[in-house]
Scaffold this motif. Structure first.
Motif, PDB file in Angstrom:
ATOM      1  N   GLY A   1     -52.586  18.036  60.192  1.00 53.30           N
ATOM      2  CA  GLY A   1     -53.505  17.688  59.119  1.00 53.30           C
ATOM      3  C   GLY A   1     -53.109  16.378  58.472  1.00 53.30           C
ATOM      4  N   ILE A   2     -54.049  15.761  57.784  1.00 54.45           N
ATOM      5  CA  ILE A   2     -53.786  14.488  57.110  1.00 54.45           C
ATOM      6  C   ILE A   2     -54.667  14.397  55.871  1.00 54.45           C
ATOM      7  N   VAL A   3     -54.150  13.770  54.829  1.00 49.59           N
ATOM      8  CA  VAL A   3     -54.887  13.548  53.583  1.00 49.59           C
ATOM      9  C   VAL A   3     -54.734  12.086  53.195  1.00 49.59           C
ATOM     10  N   ILE A   4     -55.818  11.450  52.830  1.00 56.54           N
ATOM     11  CA  ILE A   4     -55.787  10.061  52.364  1.00 56.54           C
ATOM     12  C   ILE A   4     -56.583   9.984  51.065  1.00 56.54           C
ATOM     13  N   LEU A   5     -55.934   9.544  49.997  1.00 51.20           N
ATOM     14  CA  LEU A   5     -56.598   9.332  48.715  1.00 51.20           C
ATOM     15  C   LEU A   5     -56.455   7.864  48.351  1.00 51.20           C
ATOM     16  N   THR A   6     -57.536   7.183  48.040  1.00 49.25           N
ATOM     17  CA  THR A   6     -57.464   5.769  47.686  1.00 49.25           C
ATOM     18  C   THR A   6     -58.253   5.499  46.408  1.00 49.25           C
ATOM     19  N   ASN A   7     -57.748   4.561  45.611  1.00 51.23           N
ATOM     20  CA  ASN A   7     -58.457   4.164  44.394  1.00 51.23           C
ATOM     21  C   ASN A   7     -59.240   2.879  44.634  1.00 51.23           C
ATOM     22  N   SER A   8     -59.900   2.818  45.776  1.00 55.11           N
ATOM     23  CA  SER A   8     -60.764   1.691  46.118  1.00 55.11           C
ATOM     24  C   SER A   8     -61.964   2.198  46.897  1.00 55.11           C
ATOM     25  N   GLN A   9     -63.124   1.682  46.540  1.00 56.96           N
ATOM     26  CA  GLN A   9     -64.346   2.090  47.231  1.00 56.96           C
ATOM     27  C   GLN A   9     -64.570   1.274  48.509  1.00 56.96           C
ATOM     28  N   ARG A  10     -63.595   0.448  48.852  1.00 57.15           N
ATOM     29  CA  ARG A  10     -63.717  -0.365  50.063  1.00 57.15           C
ATOM     30  C   ARG A  10     -62.722   0.085  51.131  1.00 57.15           C
ATOM     31  N   SER A  11     -62.399   1.380  51.143  1.00 60.32           N
ATOM     32  CA  SER A  11     -61.293   1.874  51.969  1.00 60.32           C
ATOM     33  C   SER A  11     -61.704   2.430  53.321  1.00 60.32           C
ATOM     34  N   TRP A  12     -62.995   2.552  53.590  1.00 58.67           N
ATOM     35  CA  TRP A  12     -63.412   3.204  54.829  1.00 58.67           C
ATOM     36  C   TRP A  12     -62.760   2.611  56.080  1.00 58.67           C
ATOM     37  N   PRO A  13     -62.781   1.306  56.284  1.00 61.32           N
ATOM     38  CA  PRO A  13     -62.165   0.776  57.508  1.00 61.32           C
ATOM     39  C   PRO A  13     -60.681   1.106  57.596  1.00 61.32           C
ATOM     40  N   MET A  14     -59.957   0.972  56.476  1.00 63.83           N
ATOM     41  CA  MET A  14     -58.532   1.295  56.485  1.00 63.83           C
ATOM     42  C   MET A  14     -58.319   2.774  56.835  1.00 63.83           C
ATOM     43  N   MET A  15     -59.119   3.647  56.233  1.00 65.54           N
ATOM     44  CA  MET A  15     -58.992   5.067  56.510  1.00 65.54           C
ATOM     45  C   MET A  15     -59.292   5.359  57.979  1.00 65.54           C
ATOM     46  N   GLY A  16     -60.283   4.679  58.531  1.00 66.09           N
ATOM     47  CA  GLY A  16     -60.607   4.872  59.938  1.00 66.09           C
ATOM     48  C   GLY A  16     -59.443   4.508  60.840  1.00 66.09           C
ATOM     49  N   ARG A  17     -58.735   3.417  60.513  1.00 64.65           N
ATOM     50  CA  ARG A  17     -57.583   3.001  61.323  1.00 64.65           C
ATOM     51  C   ARG A  17     -56.446   4.022  61.207  1.00 64.65           C
ATOM     52  N   ILE A  18     -56.191   4.482  59.973  1.00 60.29           N
ATOM     53  CA  ILE A  18     -55.121   5.465  59.777  1.00 60.29           C
ATOM     54  C   ILE A  18     -55.431   6.745  60.543  1.00 60.29           C
ATOM     55  N   LEU A  19     -56.668   7.198  60.464  1.00 58.52           N
ATOM     56  CA  LEU A  19     -57.051   8.424  61.167  1.00 58.52           C
ATOM     57  C   LEU A  19     -56.941   8.256  62.680  1.00 58.52           C
ATOM     58  N   GLY A  20     -57.275   7.067  63.174  1.00 64.34           N
ATOM     59  CA  GLY A  20     -57.148   6.816  64.602  1.00 64.34           C
ATOM     60  C   GLY A  20     -55.701   6.870  65.054  1.00 64.34           C
ATOM     61  N   ASP A  21     -54.810   6.257  64.251  1.00 65.80           N
ATOM     62  CA  ASP A  21     -53.387   6.292  64.586  1.00 65.80           C
ATOM     63  C   ASP A  21     -52.848   7.712  64.515  1.00 65.80           C
ATOM     64  N   TRP A  22     -53.234   8.443  63.470  1.00 69.47           N
ATOM     65  CA  TRP A  22     -52.776   9.830  63.319  1.00 69.47           C
ATOM     66  C   TRP A  22     -53.207  10.682  64.510  1.00 69.47           C
ATOM     67  N   ALA A  23     -54.468  10.554  64.907  1.00 72.71           N
ATOM     68  CA  ALA A  23     -54.968  11.342  66.036  1.00 72.71           C
ATOM     69  C   ALA A  23     -54.205  11.013  67.307  1.00 72.71           C
ATOM     70  N   SER A  24     -53.895   9.740  67.486  1.00 71.66           N
ATOM     71  CA  SER A  24     -53.149   9.331  68.677  1.00 71.66           C
ATOM     72  C   SER A  24     -51.732   9.893  68.660  1.00 71.66           C
ATOM     73  N   TYR A  25     -51.048   9.736  67.516  1.00 72.90           N
ATOM     74  CA  TYR A  25     -49.660  10.200  67.425  1.00 72.90           C
ATOM     75  C   TYR A  25     -49.562  11.716  67.526  1.00 72.90           C
ATOM     76  N   ALA A  26     -50.592  12.424  67.031  1.00 75.67           N
ATOM     77  CA  ALA A  26     -50.576  13.888  67.055  1.00 75.67           C
ATOM     78  C   ALA A  26     -51.047  14.445  68.396  1.00 75.67           C
ATOM     79  N   GLY A  27     -51.412  13.561  69.317  1.00 78.50           N
ATOM     80  CA  GLY A  27     -51.866  14.010  70.630  1.00 78.50           C
ATOM     81  C   GLY A  27     -53.244  14.615  70.614  1.00 78.50           C
ATOM     82  N   LEU A  28     -54.073  14.180  69.652  1.00 75.60           N
ATOM     83  CA  LEU A  28     -55.423  14.739  69.514  1.00 75.60           C
ATOM     84  C   LEU A  28     -56.473  13.913  70.245  1.00 75.60           C
ATOM     85  N   GLY A  29     -56.056  12.812  70.819  1.00 75.21           N
ATOM     86  CA  GLY A  29     -57.027  11.929  71.464  1.00 75.21           C
ATOM     87  C   GLY A  29     -57.601  10.970  70.449  1.00 75.21           C
ATOM     88  N   SER A  30     -58.755  11.305  69.928  1.00 72.95           N
ATOM     89  CA  SER A  30     -59.389  10.467  68.912  1.00 72.95           C
ATOM     90  C   SER A  30     -60.224  11.350  67.995  1.00 72.95           C
TER      91      SER A  30
END
Length: 438
Positions: free
Chosen positions: A284-313
């Motif tokens: 599991g993963i949780v991301i909280l940001t105090n910026s409304q411009r965070s979608w791209p950053m969150m997408g990159r973090i989620l992609g890395d997390w999925a890769s490292y966790a062996g989930l594919g994408s």
């Protein structure tokens, strides 16, 4: 559980963000609300398939052309009740006078389509469940959720009620333009009122696990948790790009290896949040940001997390694809500049021709009639598209690249106005053809 904090809770004060910072969780609240309702259902106090009106006490759903009795608790939980998105901009200073929950819902919880017709993301729909919880439990929503969900899950720093003790360390939100947003509250709490630090949301994500990874908690049975993770409806519209279906208070997607992942995100003025879990693997993963411009950053973090966790994408990485596409089209800014320059030049030529008496306002003139009709139709179409975009509470383009979107919209509006002006100012009969007629 691993956690870390980056960046600033307040830019002007240079105050750092910490893992203990209590943040606005926004629509992650919906998943917590689903837990609260399912707990009532497991105790036999709520039937998910009964009309919600049976649990609303003295509150009556506003009359509409649609069948209010078809609005069930399950349909509210699964975003298929036919409720609208709601006013996502209605926010208030803590302590300020604001409508009560029931006053707010009397204006917003109005059916706009037939219940059961399919997925449509709604905040008022979940806020109706706040009334359900209060009427059935006999307690305020915030007190019920604290005692029955938050504390039993170890979310002891979380609350659905603004407390002044939070103000000194509360992070400042930053909107799409990077402007600071002061703390605020909504009249309702169930759809987006949760205030929590990141590790509390992680405890909630851990409680979502099933099978050998199931948490030791007694809020809900494994059967109830699995029921929330079961698809109730296909997800359509923009959400369809990042999810396959919606269960009860949870988005659902099928991972490349066939496993199920559940998640919910949140967005509000100055905030973006996301949690995602794979119940069968314990990841599991949780991301909280105090910026409304965070979608791209969150997408990159989620992609890395999925890769490292062996989930594919995971599908949320498509936000990054969209950003890359738009940045590849960053020539949009250059193109917008060209359009703006051409528009100014054309408007100057039109003004010159009017002064010389070789053009006049004559929309129905026979001169260049068909070409001018085409220009008018094209300009009107662009204006209509811009008006529709401005009326939307959220647009992906504005969230991912706000400055590009604003500049492109301004240039398109100027270009459309120029087309319409050219169409309305017809050449005077018998005059020589000018540059504006080429």
């Amino acid at each position: 559980m691993w956690s870390a904090a980056y960046g600033l809770a307040d830019v002007e004060e240079a105050r750092p963000m910490t893992v203990d910072s209590v943040c606005r969780a926004q629509s992650i609240s919906k998943s917590l609300t689903a837990w609260g309702v399912m707990r009532l259902a497991e105790h036999g106090l709520v039937d998910l398939d009964r009309p919600v009106q049976d649990y609303l006490g003295g509150f009556q759903l506003p009359d509409t052309p649609y069948a209010e009795r078809e609005v069930t608790v399950r349909r509210l939980l699964s975003q298929t009740a036919g409720m609208p998105l709601g006013d996502v901009l209605a926010q208030y200073e803590p302590g300020a006078e604001m409508p009560t929950l029931r006053e707010d819902l009397a204006a917003q919880a109005r059916l706009f389509r037939e219940p059961g017709a399919g997925f449509f993301y709604s905040n008022p729909g979940f806020d109706l469940l706040e009334i359900v919880i209060e009427e059935v439990s006999g307690r305020s929503y915030a007190e019920y959720m604290r005692a029955e969900v938050l504390e039993p899950l170890g979310m002891r720093e979380s609350t659905f009620v603004w407390e002044e003790r939070l103000r000194p360390d509360f992070p400042t939100g930053y909107d799409l333009r990077g402007e600071p947003v002061a703390p605020y509250v909504y009249p309702a709490k169930a759809s987006g009122g949760l205030l929590a630090p990141v590790e509390d949301i992680a405890r909630f994500a851990a409680a979502e696990m099933t099978g050998e990874h199931a948490a030791d908690q007694d809020v809900l049975s494994p059967t109830a948790i699995s029921a929330m993770h079961a698809a109730e409806t296909d997800v359509t519209g923009i959400f369809g790009a990042v999810a396959d279906s919606y269960g009860l208070g949870h988005f659902i997607e099928r991972l490349p290896d066939g496993r199920t992942s559940v998640w919910h995100g949140g967005q509000g003025n100055g905030w973006m949040t996301h949690f995602q879990a794979v119940p069968s693997s314990g990841d599991g993963i949780v991301i909280l940001t105090n910026s409304q411009r965070s979608w791209p950053m969150m997408g990159r973090i989620l992609g890395d997390w999925a890769s490292y966790a062996g989930l594919g994408s995971v599908k949320f990485t498509r936000i990054v694809w969209a950003e890359n596409l738009l940045r590849a089209l960053a020539g949009v800014i250059a193109l917008a500049g060209v359009i703006a320059l051409a528009s100014f030049l054309q408007l100057g030529r039109l003004a010159r021709d009017v002064r010389r008496g070789i053009r006049r306002i004559a929309p129905f003139s026979a001169a260049a009639r068909y070409r001018r009709a085409l220009l008018f139709a094209l300009g009107t179409l662009v204006i209509d598209a811009l008006a529709w975009s401005a009326a939307q509470p959220h647009l992906l383009l504005s969230s991912v690249l706000p400055f590009v979107a604003d500049w492109a919209a301004a240039a398109a509006g100027l270009g459309a106005a120029t087309l319409i002006a050219t169409a309305l100012l017809a050449p005077v009969d018998g005059t020589a053809t000018t540059e504006t007629d080429r």
